[in-house]
Motif scaffolding. Structure first.
Motif, short mmCIF file in Angstrom:
data_model
loop_
_atom_site.label_atom_id
_atom_site.label_comp_id
_atom_site.label_asym_id
_atom_site.label_seq_id
_atom_site.Cartn_x
_atom_site.Cartn_y
_atom_site.Cartn_z
N CYS A 23 0.82 -1.21 0.00
CA CYS A 23 0.00 0.00 0.00
C CYS A 23 0.86 1.27 0.00
O CYS A 23 0.42 2.34 -0.41
N PHE A 24 2.13 1.19 0.46
CA PHE A 24 3.01 2.36 0.51
C PHE A 24 3.72 2.59 -0.82
O PHE A 24 4.44 3.56 -0.97
N GLY A 25 3.56 1.68 -1.75
CA GLY A 25 4.06 1.90 -3.11
C GLY A 25 5.54 1.77 -3.28
O GLY A 25 6.00 1.07 -4.15
N ASN A 26 6.41 2.56 -2.56
CA ASN A 26 7.86 2.59 -2.79
C ASN A 26 8.64 1.60 -1.97
O ASN A 26 9.82 1.56 -2.06
N ILE A 27 7.93 0.87 -1.07
CA ILE A 27 8.69 -0.02 -0.18
C ILE A 27 8.88 -1.36 -0.87
O ILE A 27 7.95 -1.98 -1.34
N ASP A 28 10.14 -1.74 -0.92
CA ASP A 28 10.49 -3.02 -1.56
C ASP A 28 10.21 -4.16 -0.59
O ASP A 28 10.63 -4.15 0.56
N VAL A 29 9.45 -5.16 -1.06
CA VAL A 29 9.12 -6.33 -0.25
C VAL A 29 10.04 -7.47 -0.65
O VAL A 29 9.99 -7.96 -1.77
N PRO A 30 10.92 -7.91 0.23
CA PRO A 30 11.91 -8.93 -0.14
C PRO A 30 11.29 -10.29 -0.39
O PRO A 30 11.80 -11.08 -1.16
N VAL A 31 10.17 -10.61 0.30
CA VAL A 31 9.58 -11.94 0.16
C VAL A 31 8.27 -11.79 -0.60
O VAL A 31 7.36 -11.12 -0.12
N GLN A 32 8.16 -12.40 -1.81
CA GLN A 32 6.93 -12.39 -2.60
C GLN A 32 6.18 -13.70 -2.34
O GLN A 32 6.56 -14.74 -2.84
N LEU A 33 5.16 -13.63 -1.51
CA LEU A 33 4.40 -14.83 -1.16
C LEU A 33 3.22 -14.99 -2.12
O LEU A 33 2.63 -14.02 -2.58
N ASN A 34 2.84 -16.22 -2.37
CA ASN A 34 1.83 -16.57 -3.35
C ASN A 34 0.53 -16.93 -2.64
O ASN A 34 0.51 -17.77 -1.74
N ASP A 35 -0.58 -16.30 -3.06
CA ASP A 35 -1.89 -16.65 -2.49
C ASP A 35 -2.21 -18.12 -2.71
O ASP A 35 -2.86 -18.76 -1.87
N ASP A 36 -1.78 -18.69 -3.84
CA ASP A 36 -2.09 -20.09 -4.15
C ASP A 36 -1.47 -21.03 -3.12
O ASP A 36 -2.07 -22.05 -2.74
N VAL A 37 -0.21 -20.71 -2.68
CA VAL A 37 0.42 -21.54 -1.68
C VAL A 37 -0.40 -21.53 -0.39
O VAL A 37 -0.71 -22.59 0.19
N LEU A 38 -0.74 -20.33 0.06
CA LEU A 38 -1.52 -20.22 1.29
C LEU A 38 -2.85 -20.95 1.16
O LEU A 38 -3.26 -21.72 2.03
N GLY A 39 -3.56 -20.73 0.04
CA GLY A 39 -4.88 -21.35 -0.14
C GLY A 39 -4.82 -22.86 -0.11
O GLY A 39 -5.64 -23.53 0.55
N LEU A 40 -3.82 -23.44 -0.81
CA LEU A 40 -3.73 -24.91 -0.86
C LEU A 40 -3.29 -25.49 0.46
O LEU A 40 -3.73 -26.57 0.86
N ASP A 61 7.54 -23.49 -0.15
CA ASP A 61 7.75 -23.23 -1.57
C ASP A 61 7.22 -21.86 -1.96
O ASP A 61 6.24 -21.36 -1.39
N VAL A 62 7.88 -21.27 -2.95
CA VAL A 62 7.47 -19.95 -3.44
C VAL A 62 6.15 -20.04 -4.19
O VAL A 62 5.28 -19.18 -4.08
N ASN A 63 6.00 -21.09 -5.01
CA ASN A 63 4.73 -21.32 -5.71
C ASN A 63 4.46 -22.83 -5.74
O ASN A 63 5.37 -23.64 -5.55
N PRO A 64 3.21 -23.23 -6.00
CA PRO A 64 2.85 -24.65 -5.94
C PRO A 64 2.88 -25.36 -7.29
O PRO A 64 2.35 -26.48 -7.40
N CYS A 65 3.46 -24.73 -8.32
CA CYS A 65 3.35 -25.29 -9.67
C CYS A 65 4.06 -26.64 -9.83
O CYS A 65 3.78 -27.39 -10.76
N SER A 66 5.01 -26.93 -8.91
CA SER A 66 5.70 -28.22 -8.99
C SER A 66 5.06 -29.28 -8.11
O SER A 66 5.49 -30.42 -8.09
N TRP A 67 4.00 -28.92 -7.40
CA TRP A 67 3.34 -29.87 -6.52
C TRP A 67 2.57 -30.91 -7.32
O TRP A 67 2.03 -30.62 -8.42
N GLN A 68 2.49 -32.12 -6.77
CA GLN A 68 1.75 -33.18 -7.42
C GLN A 68 0.26 -32.87 -7.38
O GLN A 68 -0.26 -32.33 -6.42
N PHE A 69 -0.45 -33.21 -8.48
CA PHE A 69 -1.89 -33.03 -8.65
C PHE A 69 -2.29 -31.56 -8.83
O PHE A 69 -3.46 -31.22 -8.76
N VAL A 70 -1.29 -30.68 -9.07
CA VAL A 70 -1.57 -29.25 -9.27
C VAL A 70 -0.98 -28.82 -10.61
O VAL A 70 0.16 -29.19 -10.94
N GLN A 71 -1.74 -28.06 -11.37
CA GLN A 71 -1.26 -27.51 -12.64
C GLN A 71 -1.43 -26.00 -12.63
O GLN A 71 -2.41 -25.48 -12.07
#
Length: 1007
Positions: A23-40, A61-71
């Motif tokens: 929301c602050f726009g200029n602040i760099d966020v070092p960790v990019q978390l994925n909603d899909d990881v949290l949801g699954l 994991d950063v993203n779930p694309c390598s998880w089994q049964f997930v595309q």
């Protein structure tokens, strides 16, 4: 909180923090978390994964694309598909799925997911395919959890969803191609909003509890529809014209409903139709001629309706048909010869109609035919020779007028035939010896013919034969010694023939036999001891022969034996000591020379050594050798002329007096009957018509709640045919019949003729008493019809069938009864019985409590049927009693089964207790294994004493509250107490059940 929950909470906080920082726009966020990881991960936390199929789902994991049964979508990198079919997962569907905002496919079928779908759960707007089938999900379907604007494939079948289908559910369904809500517990009407799904290809709402009229005009507007399945519901209405607008329609499945009227005349213009099933409805009229245009039709079933008219001549035009069944209707005429042009035909069933003529010889051209069923018509002539040259698996030509001989089978038939039923015809001649070469034959019924043949010894060669029925076929000769060489024969019935000679000792080789009936023959000799080897034998019928000698004591070792009849032979001596022999009815023993039983009054003759000193007075003045040698003549002349003792003279005199008394009473009874008849005739002449409260007029339908009666009753037998028969019980046969011009369905019981009250005033009085037994859990008695030859009871019709069918005869595709429904059935049945027991004086005893007499309405509310019918009998005749004990095995209170008949309320309580056990365990009251018999009552009692009683709970129930099931089982034990006084009353049972159902205070949830 365990480590997994802690890491999940931290992960959720990090994602929330990342949103704040953005929301602050200029602040760099070092960790990019994925909603899909949290949801699954959140979704996984609500699941149990016994096989660890989801082990690759790691919250680090950063993203779930390598998880089994997930595309994932390769462009966006977001999750697009989750497919977890058949992984054995359990648990519930949690709200973690809401995070998957780019999901297009979600498939969770063939798992053990349970619970309801949260009303607040909303899946992604991009979802196109949702498959939750074959789980144990319950509750109602939220109207907003799926975006119907985007969904194309929706399958919620094979669950336990309930409630009505919301009308709003299909308001925006323009993209929907396939929808299946089959095999759930949905009720109410079919939503009219379905007509807005104009892209729909497949609609399956089968095996639910849907009811009400169906708007077929709206369905016919779905011109892209290919499959329509509304089967196994309680839907009604008629098929209207307009179906021809659906050019691509391939399947119409409407079986098992209450549709009525004629079929739409334009149905034959849907030229792509390949499958039609209209069976088990109330359709009437003739089959439309347009059906003859369906050259692509491969499956056509219209059985169990009221179709009438000439059997269609266009049947030969259905050149692609493979399965054709129109049995249990009212077709007349003959089978046309062109039926032989159906070269693809494999299954033909036209049973139980009114067809006549000969069996078309052209059928031999249908070379793919495997099943032919022409039972219950009026076919005459001989059996076409060529028919037995086909590779048939089943032949049923029974209950016709066929004559001639039984054709010999070809080599092809010898390799395929598994069932042959030619019973109840006029066939003659020898039984072909080739019959012993039918290697796959399991069922053979040649009964009720005029064969005048011997039993061929080749029967022993039939290695797979399990049922052999040769009753009343004029057979002669002897019982073949090798009849059971195969060891698989389970039923052997040769009653009513002229068989002679001994029962072969080899009968003991019939190790699989459970029914042996040799009655009404001329068999001689003794009962072989080898019968004691028949450990599976349940029924033994040897009556009306000339068997002699003593009954082998070894027969008492047969633990499975349930019924025995040895009457009218020449048997002597003691009965075996087992309970079945010691508790036989008089009718099963009478007519023998000297059986020893307290039930018989004749002499008891034992094969024991004669005494050394005989009484000279007991054997027609025979003088003992000792007296002859001594020359003693003391009282000799007197005894030579004294043929009868004093006691004998007294007995004869008493008998003479009794006979005179019987004659006097009979003459007096005849005089009284004549006077009563005169009075009845006088009253009948004075009263030309009967009022609602007066004596009924002979041959008139009396309806308690109506001033007028329909006109069908002028010929009641025209409606009470095999096509409308829906059941048979101890007191008669039950039919489903439309009443009046509105076609309202009622159930009509045709009462047995044995010992039914024969005076209309008495019959009217007793029926009206039963008619006053009105209660929400009782089948309402609406009226009756009476003539001296025919007595009918008219009751309400229960559309959902019997508890027996839902509990023990459930199809694999039908959902099991849930615990709430089972408890509702128990409580409702208890209330109905309590009303019968406590609201009438004397109380109305049901007499036959069991699941087949508990009917279910459209909402699965129980309704007790057949209550109080014993009141309509002048006495509880032996036939009724024996049939009752056979049909109610396991439900009969011990004081009825083992002692003289004493019907009271506690007998009903016992039957209700057994029914509790059935509903909780899903098992029958008596089950027969290969080596033992399981008595459900004893089985549960042992488990209860061992503290393992929950092991017997029906596993088909996905979930059940232990704090309700356990006390219900204990209540069943009290109800089935061996001592009648220890059983509660039904009013007490209702109170106990209501206390059990009272919810405990809700426990505080731990967050």
């Amino acid at each position: 909180m365990n480590i997994f929950q802690f890491r999940l909470r931290v992960l959720s906080l990090l994602i929330s923090l990342s949103y704040l920082l953005r929301c602050f726009g200029n602040i760099d966020v070092p960790v990019q978390l994925n909603d899909d990881v949290l949801g699954l991960i959140v979704f996984k936390s609500d699941l149990q994964d016994p096989s660890s199929y989801l082990a690759s789902w790691n919250e680090d994991d950063v993203n779930p694309c390598s998880w089994q049964f997930v595309q994932c979508n390769p462009e966006s990198g977001r999750v697009s598909e989750v497919s977890l079919d058949g992984l054995g997962l359990s648990g519930k569907i949690g709200r973690g799925l809401e995070k998957l905002q780019h999901l297009t496919v979600l498939s969770l079928s063939h798992n053990n997911l349970s619970g309801s779908i949260s009303p607040s759960l909303t899946l992604s707007n991009t979802l196109e395919r949702l498959n939750l089938s074959h789980n144990a999900l319950s509750g109602s379907v939220p109207g907003s959890f799926v975006n119907m604007n985007s969904i194309k494939f929706l399958d919620l079948s094979e669950n336990s969803f309930s409630g009505s289908i919301p009308e709003s559910f299909f308001e925006t369904c323009s993209s929907l191609r396939h929808v299946s809500l089959a095999s759930n517990m949905f009720d109410g009407p079919v939503p009219g909003s379905l007509s807005r799904c104009y892209s729909l290809n497949s609609l399956n709402l089968s095996n639910n509890r849907l009811s009400g009229n169906v708007d077929f005009n709206g369905i016919w507007s779905l011109n892209r529809l290919r499959t329509l399945d509304l089967s196994s519901n309680a839907l009604s209405g008629s098929l209207t014209n307009g179906i021809s607008f659906i050019h691509n329609l391939k399947e119409i499945l409407l079986q098992g409903n209450q549709f009525s009227g004629s079929l739409s005349t334009d149905i034959g213009f849907c030229v792509h139709l390949s499958r039609l099933d209209f069976s088990d409805n109330q359709f009437s009229g003739e089959l439309p001629d347009s059906l003859g245009k369906l050259s692509s039709l491969s499956y056509f079933k219209a059985s169990n309706n009221f179709f009438s008219g000439e059997f269609p001549q266009w049947i030969g035009n259905l050149t692609s048909v493979e399965y054709l069944e129109v049995s249990n209707n009212q077709f007349t005429g003959t089978i046309p010869q062109p039926i032989g042009e159906l070269r693809s035909l494999s299954h033909l069933s036209i049973s139980n109609n009114k067809l006549v003529g000969t069996i078309p010889s052209s059928l031999i051209s249908s070379t793919k035919l495997s099943v032919i069923q022409l039972r219950g018509n009026g076919f005459s002539g001989t059996i076409p020779e060529g028919l037995f040259g086909l590779g048939l698996e089943e032949i049923d030509l029974s209950r016709n007028e066929l004559s001639g001989s039984i054709p010999a089978g070809s080599n092809r038939l010898l390799e395929t035939l598994a069932s042959l039923d030619l019973s109840d015809n006029h066939l003659q001649g020898n039984i072909p010896a080739e019959i012993g070469l039918l290697s796959k034959l399991r069922y053979l019924n040649l009964s009720w013919n005029d064969l005048h043949s011997q039993m061929p010894p080749e029967f022993g060669l039939l290695q797979n034969l399990t049922v052999l029925d040769l009753r009343n076929s004029a057979l002669r000769g002897s019982v073949p010694a090798d009849i059971c060489d195969s060891g698989n024969l389970a039923v052997l019935q040769v009653d009513g023939n002229s068989l002679q000679g001994n029962i072969p000792e080899e009968i003991g080789n019939c190790s699989s036999l459970y029914l042996l009936s040799l009655s009404h023959n001329n068999l001689t000799g003794s009962i072989p001891k080898s019968m004691s080897k028949l450990n599976k034998l349940k029924i033994l019928k040897l009556e009306f022969n000339e068997l002699s000698g003593e009954i082998p004591m070894e027969l008492g070792m047969l633990q499975s034996l349930l019924a025995v009849n040895i009457s009218y032979n020449r048997l002597t001596g003691r009965l075996p000591t087992s309970s079945i022999f010691q508790n036989l009815d008089t009718s099963s023993l009478e007519g023998n020379l000297g059986l020893c039983s307290p039930l018989l009054k004749g002499p008891c003759k034992m094969n024991v050594p004669k005494p050394l000193v005989l009484d000279p007075n007991a054997y027609n003045n025979q003088i003992s050798p000792q007296r002859q040698r001594n020359g003693s003549s003391e009282s000799g002349p007197v005894h030579r002329h004294r043929f009868l003792s004093v006691s004998a003279i007294v007995a004869i005199s008493a008998s003479f007096v009794i006979v005179l008394g019987v004659i006097a009473v009979s003459l007096l009874n005849v005089s009284v009957r004549r006077r009563l008849s005169f009075v009845d005739n006088a009253l009948e002449s004075m009263c030309s018509s009967s009022s609602r409260s007066g004596s009924p007029a002979t041959g008139k339908l009396i309806l308690f709640d109506s001033q007028s009666s329909p006109d069908w009753i002028s010929n009641p037998d025209s409606l009470l045919n095999k096509a409308s028969e829906i059941g048979e019980g101890v007191f008669g046969t039950l039919y489903k019949v439309p009443l009046g011009s509105q076609g309202r369905m009622v159930a009509i019981k045709k009462l047995i003729s044995i010992n039914i009250i024969q005076y209309p005033e008495d019959f009217d009085r007793e029926v009206r008493i039963l008619g006053k037994a009105r209660h929400p859990n009782l089948i309402a008695l609406k009226g009756y019809y009476w003539t001296p030859q025919l007595q009918l009871l008219v009751t309400e019709f229960a559309p959902n069938g019997s508890l027996q069918a839902k509990l023990h005869e459930r199809l694999p595709s039908s959902p099991p009864l849930s615990w709430p429904i089972r408890f509702k059935i128990l409580l409702g049945t208890a209330k109905g019985l309590a009303h019968l027991h406590h609201s009438f004086r004397p109380p109305i005893i049901h007499y036959n409590i069991k699941p087949s007499n508990i009917l279910l309405d459209e909402n699965c509310n129980p309704k007790i049927s057949d209550f109080g019918l014993a009141r309509l009998l002048t006495k509880l005749d032996r036939h009724v009693m024996s049939n009752r004990f056979q049909s109610a095995l396991g439900y009969v209170a011990p004081e009825l089964a083992c002692q003289s008949l004493r019907v009271n309320e506690k007998c009903d309580v016992y039957g209700f207790g057994v029914m509790i056990l059935e509903l909780v365990t899903g098992r029958r009251p008596v089950e027969y294994g290969e080596d033992n018999v399981l008595i459900l009552n004893d089985h549960v009692r042992v488990l209860l004493e061992q503290g393992n009683v929950l092991e017997c709970v029906d596993q088909s129930m996905s979930e059940y509250p232990e704090d309700e099931v356990l006390p219900v089982l204990k209540l069943a034990m009290v109800c089935t107490s061996q001592i009648p006084s220890s059983r509660p009353t039904m009013a007490e049972v209702v109170q106990i059940l209501q206390v059990i159902k009272t919810p405990v205070p809700q426990r505080m949830e731990v967050f």
